[in-house]
Structure formats: C-alpha cells, structure tokens
Write an enzyme that holds these catalytic residues in place. Structure first.
Site, PDB file in Angstrom:
ATOM      1  N   TYR A 189       0.981  -1.700  -0.076  1.00 41.19           N
ATOM      2  CA  TYR A 189      -0.026  -0.047   0.275  1.00 41.19           C
ATOM      3  C   TYR A 189       0.377   0.678   0.552  1.00 41.19           C
ATOM      4  O   TYR A 189       2.293   1.481   1.383  1.00 41.19           O
ATOM      5  CB  TYR A 189      -0.877   0.124   0.833  1.00 41.19           C
ATOM      6  CG  TYR A 189      -2.286  -0.289   0.509  1.00 41.19           C
ATOM      7  CD1 TYR A 189      -3.007   0.453  -0.221  1.00 41.19           C
ATOM      8  CD2 TYR A 189      -2.925  -1.631   1.059  1.00 41.19           C
ATOM      9  CE1 TYR A 189      -4.166   0.126  -0.357  1.00 41.19           C
ATOM     10  CE2 TYR A 189      -4.254  -1.559   1.046  1.00 41.19           C
ATOM     11  CZ  TYR A 189      -5.358  -0.834   0.140  1.00 41.19           C
ATOM     12  OH  TYR A 189      -6.188  -1.756   0.040  1.00 41.19           O
ATOM     13  N   GLU A 220      -0.964   4.883  -0.421  1.00 38.87           N
ATOM     14  CA  GLU A 220      -1.211   6.177  -0.533  1.00 38.87           C
ATOM     15  C   GLU A 220      -0.277   7.418  -0.593  1.00 38.87           C
ATOM     16  O   GLU A 220       0.556   7.620   0.139  1.00 38.87           O
ATOM     17  CB  GLU A 220      -2.441   6.034   0.210  1.00 38.87           C
ATOM     18  CG  GLU A 220      -3.972   5.311  -0.023  1.00 38.87           C
ATOM     19  CD  GLU A 220      -3.698   4.632   0.563  1.00 38.87           C
ATOM     20  OE1 GLU A 220      -2.723   3.845   0.876  1.00 38.87           O
ATOM     21  OE2 GLU A 220      -5.149   3.685   0.617  1.00 38.87           O
ATOM     22  N   ASP A 225      -6.413  13.297 -25.669  1.00 40.37           N
ATOM     23  CA  ASP A 225      -6.367  12.170 -25.073  1.00 40.37           C
ATOM     24  C   ASP A 225      -5.697  11.154 -26.305  1.00 40.37           C
ATOM     25  O   ASP A 225      -6.370  10.785 -27.525  1.00 40.37           O
ATOM     26  CB  ASP A 225      -8.100  11.404 -24.941  1.00 40.37           C
ATOM     27  CG  ASP A 225      -8.018  10.036 -24.497  1.00 40.37           C
ATOM     28  OD1 ASP A 225      -6.969   9.212 -24.615  1.00 40.37           O
ATOM     29  OD2 ASP A 225      -9.182   9.663 -24.144  1.00 40.37           O
ATOM     30  N   THR A 247      -3.454   5.681 -22.303  1.00 39.18           N
ATOM     31  CA  THR A 247      -3.456   4.512 -21.999  1.00 39.18           C
ATOM     32  C   THR A 247      -2.199   4.035 -22.289  1.00 39.18           C
ATOM     33  O   THR A 247      -1.326   4.661 -23.078  1.00 39.18           O
ATOM     34  CB  THR A 247      -5.047   3.791 -22.104  1.00 39.18           C
ATOM     35  OG1 THR A 247      -3.800   4.022 -23.430  1.00 39.18           O
ATOM     36  CG2 THR A 247      -6.063   3.605 -21.948  1.00 39.18           C
ATOM     37  N   LYS A 295      -1.996   0.161 -25.402  1.00 35.82           N
ATOM     38  CA  LYS A 295      -2.073  -0.181 -26.909  1.00 35.82           C
ATOM     39  C   LYS A 295      -1.253   0.227 -27.895  1.00 35.82           C
ATOM     40  O   LYS A 295      -0.025  -0.351 -27.676  1.00 35.82           O
ATOM     41  CB  LYS A 295      -3.154   1.453 -27.622  1.00 35.82           C
ATOM     42  CG  LYS A 295      -4.749   0.932 -26.766  1.00 35.82           C
ATOM     43  CD  LYS A 295      -5.654   2.394 -26.883  1.00 35.82           C
ATOM     44  CE  LYS A 295      -6.818   1.837 -26.149  1.00 35.82           C
ATOM     45  NZ  LYS A 295      -7.301   2.334 -24.735  1.00 35.82           N
ATOM     46  N   ARG A 351      -1.770  -3.238 -19.122  1.00 33.27           N
ATOM     47  CA  ARG A 351      -3.302  -2.045 -18.968  1.00 33.27           C
ATOM     48  C   ARG A 351      -3.253  -1.256 -17.826  1.00 33.27           C
ATOM     49  O   ARG A 351      -3.844  -1.591 -16.331  1.00 33.27           O
ATOM     50  CB  ARG A 351      -4.597  -3.059 -19.199  1.00 33.27           C
ATOM     51  CG  ARG A 351      -4.522  -4.565 -19.507  1.00 33.27           C
ATOM     52  CD  ARG A 351      -5.896  -4.393 -19.884  1.00 33.27           C
ATOM     53  NE  ARG A 351      -6.676  -3.701 -20.121  1.00 33.27           N
ATOM     54  CZ  ARG A 351      -7.550  -3.737 -21.067  1.00 33.27           C
ATOM     55  NH1 ARG A 351      -7.352  -4.620 -22.338  1.00 33.27           N
ATOM     56  NH2 ARG A 351      -8.173  -3.000 -21.735  1.00 33.27           N
TER      57      ARG A 351
HETATM   58  N1  DSN Z   1     -11.983   0.727 -25.794  1.00 31.48           N
HETATM   59  C1  DSN Z   1     -11.471   1.430 -26.108  1.00 31.48           C
HETATM   60  C2  DSN Z   1     -10.784   0.838 -27.594  1.00 31.48           C
HETATM   61  O1  DSN Z   1     -11.389  -0.318 -28.172  1.00 31.48           O
HETATM   62  O2  DSN Z   1     -10.611   1.989 -28.695  1.00 31.48           O
HETATM   63  C3  DSN Z   1     -10.630   2.849 -25.616  1.00 31.48           C
HETATM   64  O3  DSN Z   1     -11.458   2.580 -24.353  1.00 31.48           O
END
Ligand code: DSN
Length: 415
Positions: A54, A56, A200, A226, A229, A235
């Site tokens: 933990y 925080e 984003d 994120t 990707k 993730r």
């Molecule tokens: N669900 C994702 C996508 O497939 O683009 C975005 O968060």
C-alpha cells in the site's frame, strides 16, 4: 508454461483458462486497434510482489511505511514518462484511461462546466462526453463532428462551434479516427476562446513516442493516455501536463479519485517506457503506420470503402454502409476464421452501435508479431474473401490464418 507453475498447482482451473487464452492469442490474428501484445518483461513486472504494497500518496510523501522501493520504482516511471514524451510533469498512478480522463477533468473543470469532444459515434470515446458516461452526466457537452464529405476533422467548423459555445475545455484524441490530428490547430482555437486543450492520445501514444505521429505536448495543457495500445505496455494509464497544472492533476488522482496506487502496474509502465525509449521502438512505430497504410491500400484496391478513404495511423475503418452485411456480421465472420477485430459505427451510421455498419482494424498487434507489408497485403485479401465470399473461402482462410499465426508467434518463449 513457466510462469504458471505455482498457479497450476494451486488453482488448475484458472491456470487452464489462462493457458487457453495464451493459445487463443497465439493461434488467432489480433487486429483490434486498441490492443497489443506486451513483452514478457512487462508481464513479469505486472505480476510482481509490488502488488502487495500500500502506498497512498506520492514518492517521498506516503501515508504508510515501507515504501523505499515503491518510491524508487514510481520515481523511475515518472522520469521515464517525462523523457519519453518530453513533458514537464507526469502522474503515473491512474489505473485506466477512463480514470485518467476523469482526473484530468477534475483538475481543470468544475462540475457543470462545458467542454467539447468528438461524438462517440464518430470516433470519440465514452469519456469524451457520452450521455451514458460520467463525462456527459457531470459536465455540459457540446460535441463536434467530422466533415461529412471528407470524414475528417473540420477545424473551421470546430472553431465556429467553440466561438459559439465558449467551452472551458476542448478535447482531442480519439478511439476510431484514422487521420493525423493537428494539435496546433486545436491550440489556436483554444487560445481564441480561452479554453484548456486536453489531448487523449490513448490510441496513438506509441506512434507519438516513436515519432510516427506529431506530439500534442507542445500544445496541450493536459495529455492523457493508456499504456497498453500502440505503446505496448500494461493495461493502465498516465496523465501528463504542464507544470502549472501539476498540483491540480496530482490532487485529482489522489486523494480526489483513487486510493492506493497499483505499484506493480506502475513498475510495468516503467518497463514499457524503457522499451519505448529504445531506438528499435521508433522502427516499430513507423512500421505500424506503414503496415496500416498497406493494409488500407490493398483493402481499397479490393473494393472496400474506407472511412476518410485511408489512414495515417495504426487503424482503419471499413464502411459497409449500403451492403447487407453489417459490422457485427463481418466481425463474427472474421472471428470464425481467426481474425479478431471489432464492429464500429461509421459516419452517417444508421444501425445501432451493437450492430454497426463498419469494422475497425488495427496494425499494432500484427506488427509486434513481426509482420510486414507482404503479410498485410495477404491479410487484406483474407479479410475481403471472408466478408464477400464467406462460405466458399472459410476453410481455406482459416487454415491460412493459422499458418500465419504460427509463422509469427506472439510469445515464441511460451510453447
Ligand atoms: N475500448 C477502447 C477502444 O477499443 O478503443 C478505448 O478505451
């Protein structure tokens, strides 16, 4: 498999499911534009004992004792994120893209403030103001659209809407937009109307890091992404911003939104950034785009209509409008031959998003497997055969997909 030795003994049921998923990834061709195959190093960090702790707070300012090494790994992750994207400040604690976006809004907006984002049906994200999402419920949203003819961003129209609506923030960066984003044009619009610019870049982060797409960093107040990707990490997500917003962003993430950060995930993000800082990642990012362009060109030459007539990045959208086959039918047919993608709405959509008139395809996963232009051309032919002549080509295509998957294994180490 080596990393399942304890799991197999303790819980053979879950071990079997995980093994089945490994096999599925190995034997199918992943073409979902928001996915990738991370390295075993990322997986090891993500599965490490750091998850027991933990912590925080932030490095040097933790609520609990015992955070010497946690501080070390989080600081390393922050430094690497700053170096990779050339940003002034990075918060590496957000657990997911939605949480990162929520924290970014919390940092820059008050509840009920107005912002502009691209509609979900045109390629925006749920968190960009969908009425079904917190972003559309807690804030006023003036969605912008694509130019109907070119199916690309129309900066003049966005500017006019911004002048009319006076939003406090304009959001750019998308989940299903195949073209380059002009972040400078967005900055100019924001400056004209006194709005914050939020980018984003979840989908294109790996391309930005690898120099295959312009960076929003010189222009945006806040950048969220994120990490799983095109960036090919765990993730998870991060927020980057100008120093002037650092305190507000940090306070929004903790204590505003999250409790104890997932330090195993932060360690995995650090590994991801280390990998993305290597010269070979630049080659990867360029190849992702090259592969996608070849895939798009071949699909069009075989008669497919693509949204915006092509791509500049890692994804493309086949538009099936006017045909009897729906996006869902195409997705199902493709899955049955081992090509995994997702149905997607297209501009001027007439069907429900659960059926949709398009299919979204991405090149990041296949590029990670080592596929190049010639394989992209072949994959395009397999896709068109499956959509157009399913019954007569199914058996042959399935066999060929399996051969390609074996020729380009995801994790050669995992036999
Ligand atoms: N669900 C994702 C996508 O497939 O683009 C975005 O968060």
């Amino acid at each position: 498999m080596f990393f399942l030795s304890s799991l197999s003994k303790t819980d053979p049921e879950v071990a079997r499911i995980v093994s089945s998923e490994v096999k599925r990834q190995q034997t199918q061709l992943g073409m979902i534009a928001s996915e990738n195959y991370c390295s075993l190093a990322v997986l090891e960090a993500n599965g490490s004992v750091l998850q027991n702790k933990y912590s925080e707070g932030y490095p040097g300012k933790r609520y609990y004792a015992g955070n010497k090494f946690i501080d070390e790994v989080e600081s390393l992750c922050i430094e690497r994120a700053k170096k990779l994207f050339g940003v002034e400040h990075a918060n590496v604690q957000p657990n997911a893209g939605s949480a990162a976006n929520m924290a970014a809004y919390m940092a820059l907006l008050e509840l009920g403030d107005k912002f502009m984002g691209l509609s979900l049906s045109l390629g925006g994200h749920l968190t960009h103001g969908s009425p079904y999402n917190f972003s559309g419920k807690w804030y006023k949203v003036s969605p912008y659209a694509l130019d109907e003819k070119t199916e690309t961003l129309d900066y003049d129209a966005i500017r006019k809407l911004a002048i009319q609506e006076k939003p406090k923030l304009i959001e750019c960066g998308y989940t299903a937009y195949p073209r380059v984003i002009d972040f400078k044009a967005f900055r100019e619009i924001c400056d004209e109307v006194g709005a914050f610019l939020m980018a984003d870049i979840a989908h294109i982060a790996g391309l930005v890091a690898g120099g295959a797409h312009p960076s929003p960093v010189p222009f945006a107040d806040v950048v969220t992404t994120t990490t799983h990707k095109t960036l090919r990490g765990p993730r998870s997500a991060i927020i980057m911003c100008r120093e002037v917003h650092a305190k507000a962003v940090d306070k929004a993430v903790f204590p505003g939104l999250q409790g104890g950060p997932l330090e195993h995930s932060i360690a995995a993000k650090a590994v991801c950034f280390h990998e993305a800082l290597q010269p070979s990642f630049k080659d990867y990012a360029k190849q992702v785009v090259k592969n996608c362009k070849v895939l798009a060109g071949e699909l069009m030459s075989l008669g497919c209509k693509l949204v915006s007539d092509g791509t500049d990045n890692h994804l493309l959208l086949i538009d099936l409008t006017g045909r009897t086959i729906t996006g869902k039918d195409a997705q199902d047919r493709l899955e049955s031959v081992g090509i995994v993608c997702n149905k997607n709405t297209v501009p001027k959509e007439t069907r429900s998003p659960f059926i949709a008139s398009g299919v979204r395809l991405g090149s990041a996963c296949l590029t990670t497997r080592g596929m190049r232009e010639s394989e992209m051309k072949e994959v395009a032919r397999l896709i068109v055969d499956t959509i157009d002549k399913f019954d007569e080509t199914k058996a042959k295509t399935s066999a060929r997909v399996l051969e390609l998957a074996k020729q380009f294994p995801v994790y050669p180490e995992l036999k």
